[in-house]
Write a protein that holds these residues in place. Structure first.
Motif, mmCIF file in Angstrom:
data_model
loop_
_atom_site.group_PDB
_atom_site.id
_atom_site.type_symbol
_atom_site.label_atom_id
_atom_site.label_comp_id
_atom_site.label_asym_id
_atom_site.label_seq_id
_atom_site.Cartn_x
_atom_site.Cartn_y
_atom_site.Cartn_z
ATOM 1 N N LYS A 133 0.787 -1.241 0.000
ATOM 2 C CA LYS A 133 0.000 0.000 0.000
ATOM 3 C C LYS A 133 0.818 1.288 0.000
ATOM 4 O O LYS A 133 0.411 2.257 -0.635
ATOM 5 C CB LYS A 133 -0.989 0.004 1.156
ATOM 6 N N CYS A 162 -4.141 -4.121 -4.673
ATOM 7 C CA CYS A 162 -5.561 -3.928 -4.350
ATOM 8 C C CYS A 162 -6.283 -5.257 -4.140
ATOM 9 O O CYS A 162 -7.119 -5.386 -3.246
ATOM 10 C CB CYS A 162 -6.246 -3.118 -5.447
ATOM 11 N N SER A 165 -5.350 -6.449 -0.684
ATOM 12 C CA SER A 165 -5.634 -5.565 0.447
ATOM 13 C C SER A 165 -7.031 -5.820 0.983
ATOM 14 O O SER A 165 -7.345 -5.463 2.111
ATOM 15 C CB SER A 165 -5.480 -4.097 0.049
ATOM 16 N N ARG A 166 -7.875 -6.426 0.177
ATOM 17 C CA ARG A 166 -9.253 -6.769 0.576
ATOM 18 C C ARG A 166 -10.063 -5.545 1.032
ATOM 19 O O ARG A 166 -10.942 -5.641 1.866
ATOM 20 C CB ARG A 166 -9.266 -7.826 1.683
ATOM 21 N N GLN A 167 -9.712 -4.381 0.467
ATOM 22 C CA GLN A 167 -10.460 -3.166 0.761
ATOM 23 C C GLN A 167 -11.001 -2.604 -0.543
ATOM 24 O O GLN A 167 -10.477 -2.890 -1.618
ATOM 25 C CB GLN A 167 -9.552 -2.105 1.395
ATOM 26 N N GLU A 168 -12.024 -1.798 -0.424
ATOM 27 C CA GLU A 168 -12.549 -1.090 -1.586
ATOM 28 C C GLU A 168 -11.595 0.061 -1.917
ATOM 29 O O GLU A 168 -11.098 0.729 -1.019
ATOM 30 C CB GLU A 168 -13.940 -0.523 -1.280
ATOM 31 N N HIS A 169 -11.361 0.262 -3.181
ATOM 32 C CA HIS A 169 -10.502 1.366 -3.631
ATOM 33 C C HIS A 169 -11.222 2.108 -4.765
ATOM 34 O O HIS A 169 -10.788 2.063 -5.913
ATOM 35 C CB HIS A 169 -9.157 0.831 -4.143
#
Length: 197
Positions: A133, A162, A165-169
């Motif tokens: 990140k 991404c 990272s298992r997050q919304e971007h």
């Protein structure tokens, strides 16, 4: 078939014991060793520089990685650069798409059958991907440049980071979409963008 000790040494393999025997080599000497003709010395240099973590070695490590052919030397140089994190990002980005000849030139005909995100072929993209990140802002800035070779490799690193990272971007997704519009005539970049999105 198992590799012989001689084959491993030609690839730069070094045991922990051997590396420890060079603990008194100075920082300046280690920088010189990065260009030594012996692969084992180059590996020792990269590994020892990783223990010192002096930002003054980043450019020397990047320059050495540009030319390196031996497997274990490459791995140690990349691993040491990863330790520098954000400090190594710009020097690594500067070299995206320029080294080796392993980058994709066109979308492959064969389907990627794994559930994981594919590893970048470019050694510098792979190193940035492992930084993770902290590398994203600079990698996203590359998407807005006019250098297709760098853009192509930056997409691989962005997609990988991404994905794991298992997050919304949403901001990055928007940037990837606008890049798709910019590179409508570049099949390779479009294929990478679709995979990243």
């Amino acid at each position: 078939m198992k590799s012989t000790n001689e084959q491993l040494q030609k690839r730069g393999y070094v045991t922990d014991e051997l590396e420890k025997s060079f603990h008194e080599v100075s920082f300046e000497e280690l920088l010189v060793w990065l260009a030594d003709s012996l692969p084992t010395k180059r590996t020792v240099a990269a590994r020892r520089l990783g223990r010192i973590v002096n930002p003054d070695s980043i450019e020397a490590l990047c320059n050495a990685l540009e030319k390196e052919k031996a497997l274990y030397c490459k791995m140690e140089m990349a691993n040491t650069l990863i330790l520098f994190g954000k400090d190594a990002v710009l020097p690594l980005i500067k070299r995206l798409g320029k080294i080796d000849n392993k980058q994709y030139k066109a979308p492959p005909k064969k389907k990627f059958g794994k559930k994981s995100y594919p590893l970048p072929h470019d050694i510098f993209a792979r190193t940035l991907m492992k930084i993770g990140k902290p590398a994203l802002p600079e990698l996203c800035a590359v998407l807005q440049s006019d250098n297709p070779a760098q853009v192509s490799e930056a997409i691989d690193a962005i997609g990988y980071i991404c994905f794991y990272s298992r997050q919304e971007h949403p901001d990055i997704a928007n940037l990837l979409q606008s890049s798709y519009q910019k590179y409508t005539d570049n099949t390779l970049i479009k294929w990478k963008l679709i995979r990243a999105m």
